[in-house]
Every structure is written in C-alpha cells, then in structure tokens.
Write a protein that holds these residues in place. Structure first.
Motif, PDB file in Angstrom:
ATOM      1  N   GLU A 124      44.576  91.326  38.904  1.00 25.97           N
ATOM      2  CA  GLU A 124      45.142  90.245  38.171  1.00 25.97           C
ATOM      3  C   GLU A 124      45.201  90.378  36.948  1.00 25.97           C
ATOM      4  OE1 GLU A 124      44.008  85.942  39.690  1.00 25.97           O
ATOM      5  OE2 GLU A 124      43.054  87.221  40.852  1.00 25.97           O
ATOM      6  N   PRO A 139      39.297  87.531  35.883  1.00 23.04           N
ATOM      7  CA  PRO A 139      40.158  87.681  36.969  1.00 23.04           C
ATOM      8  C   PRO A 139      39.798  89.157  37.592  1.00 23.04           C
ATOM      9  CG  PRO A 139      41.494  87.579  35.159  1.00 23.04           C
ATOM     10  CD  PRO A 139      40.070  87.584  34.558  1.00 23.04           C
ATOM     11  N   GLU A 182      48.325  91.416  35.015  1.00 22.34           N
ATOM     12  CA  GLU A 182      49.192  90.297  34.715  1.00 22.34           C
ATOM     13  C   GLU A 182      48.751  89.409  33.549  1.00 22.34           C
ATOM     14  OE1 GLU A 182      50.085  88.971  38.381  1.00 22.34           O
ATOM     15  OE2 GLU A 182      51.110  87.026  37.288  1.00 22.34           O
ATOM     16  N   ARG A 183      47.410  88.861  33.746  1.00 20.34           N
ATOM     17  CA  ARG A 183      47.156  87.872  32.878  1.00 20.34           C
ATOM     18  C   ARG A 183      46.955  88.569  31.260  1.00 20.34           C
ATOM     19  NH1 ARG A 183      43.185  84.268  35.245  1.00 20.34           N
ATOM     20  NH2 ARG A 183      43.313  83.545  32.746  1.00 20.34           N
ATOM     21  N   ARG A 209      35.637  82.779  34.565  1.00 18.57           N
ATOM     22  CA  ARG A 209      35.407  84.167  34.909  1.00 18.57           C
ATOM     23  C   ARG A 209      36.599  85.316  34.723  1.00 18.57           C
ATOM     24  NH1 ARG A 209      38.123  84.680  39.779  1.00 18.57           N
ATOM     25  NH2 ARG A 209      38.540  82.876  40.983  1.00 18.57           N
ATOM     26  N   GLU A 258      40.149  69.522  35.052  1.00 21.65           N
ATOM     27  CA  GLU A 258      40.436  68.654  36.040  1.00 21.65           C
ATOM     28  C   GLU A 258      41.164  69.444  37.169  1.00 21.65           C
ATOM     29  OE1 GLU A 258      42.100  64.972  35.031  1.00 21.65           O
ATOM     30  OE2 GLU A 258      40.368  64.558  34.230  1.00 21.65           O
ATOM     31  N   ALA A 259      41.932  70.707  36.820  1.00 26.60           N
ATOM     32  CA  ALA A 259      42.633  71.409  37.869  1.00 26.60           C
ATOM     33  C   ALA A 259      41.924  72.633  38.295  1.00 26.60           C
ATOM     34  CB  ALA A 259      43.978  71.822  37.109  1.00 26.60           C
ATOM     35  N   GLY A 260      40.531  72.527  37.715  1.00 28.19           N
ATOM     36  CA  GLY A 260      39.417  73.748  38.019  1.00 28.19           C
ATOM     37  C   GLY A 260      39.952  75.036  37.672  1.00 28.19           C
ATOM     38  N   VAL A 261      40.492  75.263  36.345  1.00 24.99           N
ATOM     39  CA  VAL A 261      40.787  76.627  35.877  1.00 24.99           C
ATOM     40  C   VAL A 261      39.304  77.148  35.508  1.00 24.99           C
ATOM     41  CG1 VAL A 261      41.632  77.842  33.723  1.00 24.99           C
ATOM     42  CG2 VAL A 261      42.704  75.870  34.493  1.00 24.99           C
ATOM     43  N   PRO A 262      39.132  78.515  36.144  1.00 24.38           N
ATOM     44  CA  PRO A 262      37.851  78.888  36.033  1.00 24.38           C
ATOM     45  C   PRO A 262      37.398  79.655  34.949  1.00 24.38           C
ATOM     46  CG  PRO A 262      39.005  80.465  37.448  1.00 24.38           C
ATOM     47  CD  PRO A 262      39.909  79.224  37.121  1.00 24.38           C
ATOM     48  N   HIS A 309      45.522  80.708  29.966  1.00 21.90           N
ATOM     49  CA  HIS A 309      45.717  80.610  31.255  1.00 21.90           C
ATOM     50  C   HIS A 309      47.238  80.259  31.725  1.00 21.90           C
ATOM     51  CE1 HIS A 309      45.118  79.491  35.700  1.00 21.90           C
ATOM     52  NE2 HIS A 309      44.106  80.275  35.659  1.00 21.90           N
ATOM     53  N   PRO A 310      47.766  81.031  32.665  1.00 20.71           N
ATOM     54  CA  PRO A 310      49.017  80.538  32.910  1.00 20.71           C
ATOM     55  C   PRO A 310      49.430  79.200  33.359  1.00 20.71           C
ATOM     56  CG  PRO A 310      48.132  82.109  34.736  1.00 20.71           C
ATOM     57  CD  PRO A 310      47.207  82.002  33.486  1.00 20.71           C
ATOM     58  N   ALA A 311      48.411  78.510  33.680  1.00 23.23           N
ATOM     59  CA  ALA A 311      48.689  77.043  34.177  1.00 23.23           C
ATOM     60  C   ALA A 311      48.578  75.987  33.113  1.00 23.23           C
ATOM     61  CB  ALA A 311      47.432  76.610  35.212  1.00 23.23           C
TER      62      ALA A 311
END
Lengths: 111, 400
Positions: free
Chosen positions: B168, B164, B171-172, B162, B156-160, B108-110
């Motif tokens: 998207e 995209p 890009e992912r 599912r 905690e940051a809510g990375v889902p 995940h990019p986060a």
C-alpha cells in the motif's frame, strides 16, 4: 472498530448485470460468495436488500409524506450492506477494495 | 535582515522541528488531535517570543519543553496523557525519522484534498492557520474549519497512525506526492510581486519534496517531483518584470535563471532515473522542464525531444491538461494548424480552464484568425483570478 460497508449500485452496473448470460451471472455471484467466505472472520452480519422499486420513504418533518421509492431519487442506490469488525479505517478500506460486485462502496464507522 | 527575511528564517527553523515534534507527540499520545493542538500551541509561542528573545540555541528542545509544559497543563484531567507527556524528549540525532508516518496520516486518502493540504502545512511544516489562509486567499475560519473537520474524521472514522503495508505504501506515497505537487502549483501560480507579503508556498513544497526524497529513497517519483520544483524555482527571478508583470518563457531573460540550481536539479533527476529505471509523471515533467532550462535561448529549445517526453507522459497520465501542454509542443514541431486540431477534443473537459483558452488564442492568432483569437483571450481573462495572468491577457487584448 465496527464499520458498515454500504454496497451501492449504479444504473450502468444494473444494466451490465441484466445483459449477462446465465454462466456469466453465476460466475459473478460465485465471486461475491467467495468474497464473503474470504472475509468471514471479519464480517459480523450482512444483508442484500430487495430492489429499489420496493422501497417506501416517509418524510416525517413538516407535512408527513409517504413516497414510493428510495430516499434519494438518484442513479446510485444502496443495494446491501455488511457490518465488519476491523482494527481501523485502512483495514476497512482493504476489505472494501476487494469487493467484486457493484462499483461503489461507502464505509461508515458505527457510532 | 529585513522583516520578511527574519520571518522566513524563523519559518525555516520552525519547519525543521515542528514535524518531528508532531510525530513524537502523536506516537506518544496516540491522539492526533491533541498532539496537533500542542504543536500549534508551541509554534505560536515560538513565533511570538523568538523575534524578541532570539532563536534559542536548541530550538527543538525549546519547542519540546513548551509542548510538554502546555500539555501537562491543558490535559490535566487525562492522567493517561500526562504520564506519557512526562516522557517527551526531543529525538536524538540517530533516531529514525518518524515524519513519513505523520505525512501519510495528513494525506490519508479518506480526507479531502483541501484538508490534506491544510493538515500537512500545519502539522508537518508548522504553519499556522493565518499563514495558510493568507497563502490560499481564503478566510481563516475556512482553514480552521477544514482542520477541525479533518481531525474529527481522523479520530471518528478510525484513520490509523501506522505505516501501511509495503504494497500500500507506494499508492499512499502517490497521494502524498499529489498533495505536494498541488501545493507547489498553488504557490507557483499565486506568486506575484503584489503578494510578496504572503508566504512562499513553493518553498514549503520544495522542502516537503526534499523531505520525502530522504524518507522514501526507493521512490524515484519523489526525486522527480523535487527536481521539477527546483527547476521551476530556479527560473523564479525571470518570471516577473520589475513592475510585477508576468513574463512568459520565450521572453524571459535567461541570464537571471539560477543555472547552478538547474544543473543540480538535472543531476538529481538523472541519478534517480538511472538508479530506478521507473519513469513516472513527475520525472517526465521534470525532464520536460529540464529541456527548457537547458536551452540557451528560446530558439534553441529541443521541441522534438519535448514532444517525445509528452507522448510518454500522456501514456502514463492521459489527463486533458497533459493534452493541452502536449499540443503546445505539437505546435513547435508540426505547426499551429495540427496543434489547434489537437485542442478540439479538449474543449469540453477544459472549458473552465483559462490556459486552454489562452493557448487556443495563441494558435488562432498564429493562423491569422484574429477575431476568434480575441474571443478566446476574452474567455481566458473572464476565467482567471490571478492578477498577473489577468494583466498579461489584458495587455494582449489591447495590442491585438
């Protein structure tokens, strides 16, 4: 989940804005208004902050100190925020990605 | 089988099944962190017991059983998780492969690059913290902290968890391919005879790229990356001499290359290029490596073709490193003078990059500027931590 989008202005952005003609600036403001309208169902509240020159910072640990200016003397300052309610980080990122104004947005979940 | 072969065979079995177990567990529990802990636990148990007991006939069923039992044990208080775990079964062969979703969450990019790599290796490939630490030459605690921090952020940051949206996904996938590419590079550059005991990450990178090709058949860049990795690996046997010293491309014994693997990789690349007609950086890099791999001798290298490919690559990926490699092609087409001129703009952004200085030294030497060449080599030597590269540069400094 609730997130706060912090809108962060850079020096370059402030300069660009200052250099704009009236028409251009009106268009930029209109884009921001459109953005808020588009995402209205997900935005719980939002505020624009007064410029950084108006900030006062208190440091409470050690010798208490009051300083003029934002907490970090940097090229990037928070200029406003919006609280949004969305399913997850991907949705928050999608909302933030379409933000039409200042070039940096920090996404923080509310604890 | 030698100890190393046995370890590798074991790692291969784990890799085939760990990711699917993780995907099932994350879907079932909706809790990435708890799922990840259970997978690690099952993998550790397998690595401990299989060498003595032999690999079970159905390793997937074995791992699922261990994970379920362990889960029921450690998640005793979470009745919600327990009820779900009781339903855990290995997927039937016909069930769709859920691992793409899993890979997308790991990359995940986060998350930071280092965390993306560590998570992907643990969750998708079933490596443990010690293996990752050994491969990257960092302390185990560093890897463990990275993983813990990443898992906390996901929760905690809510990375889902599912897929995209379609828009998207491309890009992912790009993010995932970048992680696999970096993993491959890391493994490729750190592989030396001295470090033969640590895990060959290029094998994991190839496996991941091949998995992605299957999971994302509409992305020609996945095929491009797989072809690129296979073309590099096909030349692995010629990269080191018997003493473990790095042998550069012009000096490699091309009879040691795996020509069958080279042909297959080029066929894969050609198929993807024809079917999609969407060139991308990995396809172009693979095409460049293919030019080298197809040349019977260094002197036969088709440099004009390589330069054309670099021009295309530079349009898609105008990074300084691409510019550096392109300059090498310029040297062979137009000579060392024009190539050196190409390097001028790159001196700033690549000041800390050893290959920049090594390349510059080469060009200066070709132009008869020996003293400047020595200084550039010395700078390259100062900047590299890789023992094989160091040996090569030291060698050059003592001969010239």
């Amino acid at each position: 989940m609730k997130y706060v989008l912090m809108f962060i202005e850079t020096e370059e952005f402030a300069e660009e804005l200052a250099a704009m003609g009236e028409l251009e600036r009106d268009a930029a403001y209109a884009a921001v208004e459109r953005w808020f309208a588009e995402h209205a169902d997900r935005i719980t509240h939002h505020r624009h902050l007064a410029p950084k020159e108006t900030a006062t910072t208190l440091r409470l640990r050690g010798e208490p100190m009051v300083t003029d200016g934002p907490f970090m003397e940097g090229k990037e300052v928070v200029s406003g925020y919006a609280e949004i309610e969305v399913a997850d980080l991907d949705e928050a990122m999608a909302v933030a990605r379409s933000w039409p104004a200042c070039p940096v947005v920090e996404i923080r979940p509310l604890a | 089988m030698s100890g190393r072969d046995a370890d590798e065979a074991l790692a291969r079995v784990v890799r085939e099944h760990a990711g699917r177990l993780a995907a099932s567990l994350v879907s079932l529990l909706g809790d990435f962190s708890a799922a990840e802990d259970l997978v690690q636990d099952a993998v550790e148990t397998a690595l401990r017991r299989w060498p003595a007991e032999g690999v079970p006939e159905r390793p997937d069923a074995w791992l699922y059983t261990v994970a379920r039992r362990r889960g029921l044990d450690v998640l005793r208080r979470e009745s919600n998780h327990r009820a779900k775990l009781a339903r855990l079964r290995p997927p039937a062969p016909a069930e769709p492969d859920d691992r793409l979703r899993l890979i997308l969450i790991c990359c995940h990019p986060a998350l930071s690059r280092a965390a993306q790599i560590a998570l992907t290796l643990r969750v998708v490939c079933g490596l443990n913290t010690a293996q990752i630490a050994a491969a990257f030459l960092v302390p185990e605690t560093t890897v463990a902290q990275r993983v813990t921090r990443a898992k906390r952020k996901i929760a905690e940051a809510g990375v889902p968890y599912r897929m995209p949206s379609e828009a998207e996904t491309a890009e992912r996938l790009g993010e995932v391919l970048a992680v696999v590419y970096l993993l491959f590079n890391e493994g490729y550059l750190s592989s030396t005879a001295e470090r033969a005991h640590s895990r060959d990450l290029t094998g994991d990178a190839e496996w991941l790229a091949s998995l992605l090709c299957g999971l994302a058949p509409n992305e020609p860049e996945a095929a491009g990356l797989l072809a690129l990795i296979r073309l590099h690996r096909a030349r692995g046997a010629a990269r080191f001499d018997p003493e473990g010293r790095l042998v550069l491309l012009p000096d490699q014994d091309r009879s040691l290359w795996d020509h069958h693997a080279i042909e297959d990789a080029i066929a894969l690349l050609t198929r993807a290029a024809r079917r999609h007609r969407r060139p991308g950086p990995y396809q172009l890099q693979a095409a460049i490596v293919a030019c080298h791999a197809e040349a019977p001798a260094w002197e036969d290298t088709d440099w004009p073709q390589i330069l054309t490919l670099y021009d295309m690559l530079r349009r898609l990926d105008p990074s300084p490193v691409t510019g550096l490699h392109r300059a090498i092609a310029v040297r062979h087409v137009r000579g060392p003078g024009p190539a050196l001129a190409e390097l001028a703009d790159l001196a700033g952004p690549l000041a800390g990059y050893p290959l920049f200085h090594a390349t510059r030294a080469d060009l200066l030497r070709a132009l008869g500027r020996a003293e400047e060449a020595r200084r550039a080599d010395a700078e390259a030597l100062r900047l590299t931590a890789n023992p094989a590269q160091q040996a090569l540069l030291r060698d050059r400094l003592s001969w010239t």
